[in-house]
Scaffold this active site. Sequence first.
Site, PDB file in Angstrom:
ATOM      1  N   GLN A 165       0.689  -1.304  -0.010  1.00  0.00           N
ATOM      2  CA  GLN A 165       0.000  -0.021  -0.063  1.00  0.00           C
ATOM      3  C   GLN A 165       0.752   1.143   0.070  1.00  0.00           C
ATOM      4  O   GLN A 165       0.336   2.403  -0.535  1.00  0.00           O
ATOM      5  CB  GLN A 165      -0.847   0.062   1.253  1.00  0.00           C
ATOM      6  CG  GLN A 165      -2.132  -1.115   0.855  1.00  0.00           C
ATOM      7  CD  GLN A 165      -3.058  -0.658  -0.042  1.00  0.00           C
ATOM      8  OE1 GLN A 165      -3.199   0.352  -0.269  1.00  0.00           O
ATOM      9  NE2 GLN A 165      -3.705  -1.811  -0.201  1.00  0.00           N
ATOM     10  N   SER A 186       2.680  -4.978  -5.458  1.00  0.00           N
ATOM     11  CA  SER A 186       1.836  -5.521  -6.100  1.00  0.00           C
ATOM     12  C   SER A 186       1.357  -4.410  -7.456  1.00  0.00           C
ATOM     13  O   SER A 186       1.139  -3.288  -6.866  1.00  0.00           O
ATOM     14  CB  SER A 186       0.363  -5.837  -5.481  1.00  0.00           C
ATOM     15  OG  SER A 186      -0.587  -6.370  -6.067  1.00  0.00           O
ATOM     16  N   ALA A 187       1.271  -4.787  -8.487  1.00  0.00           N
ATOM     17  CA  ALA A 187       1.041  -4.019  -9.768  1.00  0.00           C
ATOM     18  C   ALA A 187      -0.395  -3.359  -9.737  1.00  0.00           C
ATOM     19  O   ALA A 187      -0.564  -1.916  -9.962  1.00  0.00           O
ATOM     20  CB  ALA A 187       1.150  -4.686 -11.038  1.00  0.00           C
ATOM     21  N   HIS A 188      -1.337  -4.041  -9.443  1.00  0.00           N
ATOM     22  CA  HIS A 188      -2.793  -3.512  -9.234  1.00  0.00           C
ATOM     23  C   HIS A 188      -3.101  -2.336  -8.300  1.00  0.00           C
ATOM     24  O   HIS A 188      -3.874  -1.670  -8.316  1.00  0.00           O
ATOM     25  CB  HIS A 188      -3.803  -4.482  -9.386  1.00  0.00           C
ATOM     26  CG  HIS A 188      -4.085  -5.217  -8.166  1.00  0.00           C
ATOM     27  ND1 HIS A 188      -5.238  -5.119  -7.431  1.00  0.00           N
ATOM     28  CD2 HIS A 188      -3.437  -6.038  -7.391  1.00  0.00           C
ATOM     29  CE1 HIS A 188      -5.264  -5.746  -6.353  1.00  0.00           C
ATOM     30  NE2 HIS A 188      -4.223  -6.639  -6.451  1.00  0.00           N
ATOM     31  N   THR A 224       7.237 -19.408 -17.588  1.00  0.00           N
ATOM     32  CA  THR A 224       7.236 -18.213 -18.385  1.00  0.00           C
ATOM     33  C   THR A 224       6.625 -17.104 -17.819  1.00  0.00           C
ATOM     34  O   THR A 224       5.656 -17.028 -17.497  1.00  0.00           O
ATOM     35  CB  THR A 224       6.594 -18.591 -19.583  1.00  0.00           C
ATOM     36  OG1 THR A 224       7.202 -19.819 -20.310  1.00  0.00           O
ATOM     37  CG2 THR A 224       6.732 -17.566 -20.801  1.00  0.00           C
ATOM     38  N   CYS A 313      -9.272  -8.691  -0.049  1.00  0.00           N
ATOM     39  CA  CYS A 313      -8.552  -9.947  -0.420  1.00  0.00           C
ATOM     40  C   CYS A 313      -9.229 -11.332   0.025  1.00  0.00           C
ATOM     41  O   CYS A 313      -8.569 -12.244   0.368  1.00  0.00           O
ATOM     42  CB  CYS A 313      -7.024 -10.141  -0.095  1.00  0.00           C
ATOM     43  SG  CYS A 313      -6.338  -8.384  -1.059  1.00  0.00           S
TER      44      CYS A 313
END
Length: 370
Positions: A165, A186-188, A224, A313
């Site tokens: 955060q 975290s990207a989002h 990958t 979450c």
Amino acid sequence: MNRVYLDHNATTPLRPEAREAMQHAMDVVGNPSSVHAEGRAAKAIVEKARGQVAALVGVETSEVVFCGSATEAAAQVLAMPWARVFWTGVEHDCIAAHVSDHWYDLPLEKDGVRQTMPMESLPFASGDLLVVQLANSETGVTQDDFATMTEAAHSGALALIDTVQMCGKSGCDFGASPRKGFHLMSAHKIGGPKGVAALIVPTGTNVTAMISGGGQEMGRRSGTENVIGIAGFGAAAQAAQRDVEAGRWDRVEKLRNILENALAAASKTTIFVGKEAPRLPNTSCFITPGWKGETQVMQMDLAGFAISAGSACSSGKVKASRVLKAMGYSGLEAASAVRVSLGLDTTEDEVLRFAEAWTQKLKKHEARAA
């Protein structure tokens, strides 16, 4: 009805920069592990993003390990054979899910807001792990105990630092002592896509791979790479860094204060959690005893406002906040909390409209309870 999104701590809208980077990556056909030109083109996208993410938090590119979520990153660190783990009950569920008999609770301050870690009671040793949350997703309360992290590092212990955060809302330099440790990103949470994250592994520190195979991510996470998601993550990190440097979150903090003042004027019983403590600029967690948080979320949703009760979450589950109970609030109070988290594009009009709608719902609740 024009909906207003006020749940940015759960996830943020995709930034235009991230969308553009992802669209470009969609046209790159190669596997980043392949040595031919197409593979090298895909690898270049991954490495560019790695540099952008590293720059946001002040670490070396070799310290960034891409993965699927901060929950996965935390699990990878916590699965290692630690002698003891020190933590507090206000940590995220991805930490709390791993509690076992060799975990030790750290005390909270008397006001129940911030964690305090007296050195004399924490005999850190090599093989120990200290879990530190720089910003709580539910309350916005920030914790930045340099002294404790330094003491742990000097004793040979390591730290797992939840920066999910904090990243992108405050200037962060995780490469500088005493912040050295494992970090979760975290990207989002910063305007990137969902389903991609990073674990920061400090140079000279080993981490055991949970997924074995082709040895991607320098042997620390096989499989990958999600080239498209990673491209969006990198672009979002670069844009987030510009926003922090430009001071854009100062305006958001002012809006948060306007919101809380309006709500306080409407209700003398509402408690603003951590109001006197350092907090994230965009987060307001407030308790109106007796008015269930779940009910408030549903009523505000019908009124056109997206807010939350606790962390987002838990697969849609709404229950009394474990974090608030750990901070000393009663079960009734913890079940009566909601969180509003603003974004960079939130307007004053939207904040005031929310306060007006919430006040109307509050009056109806009070009338029914009378």
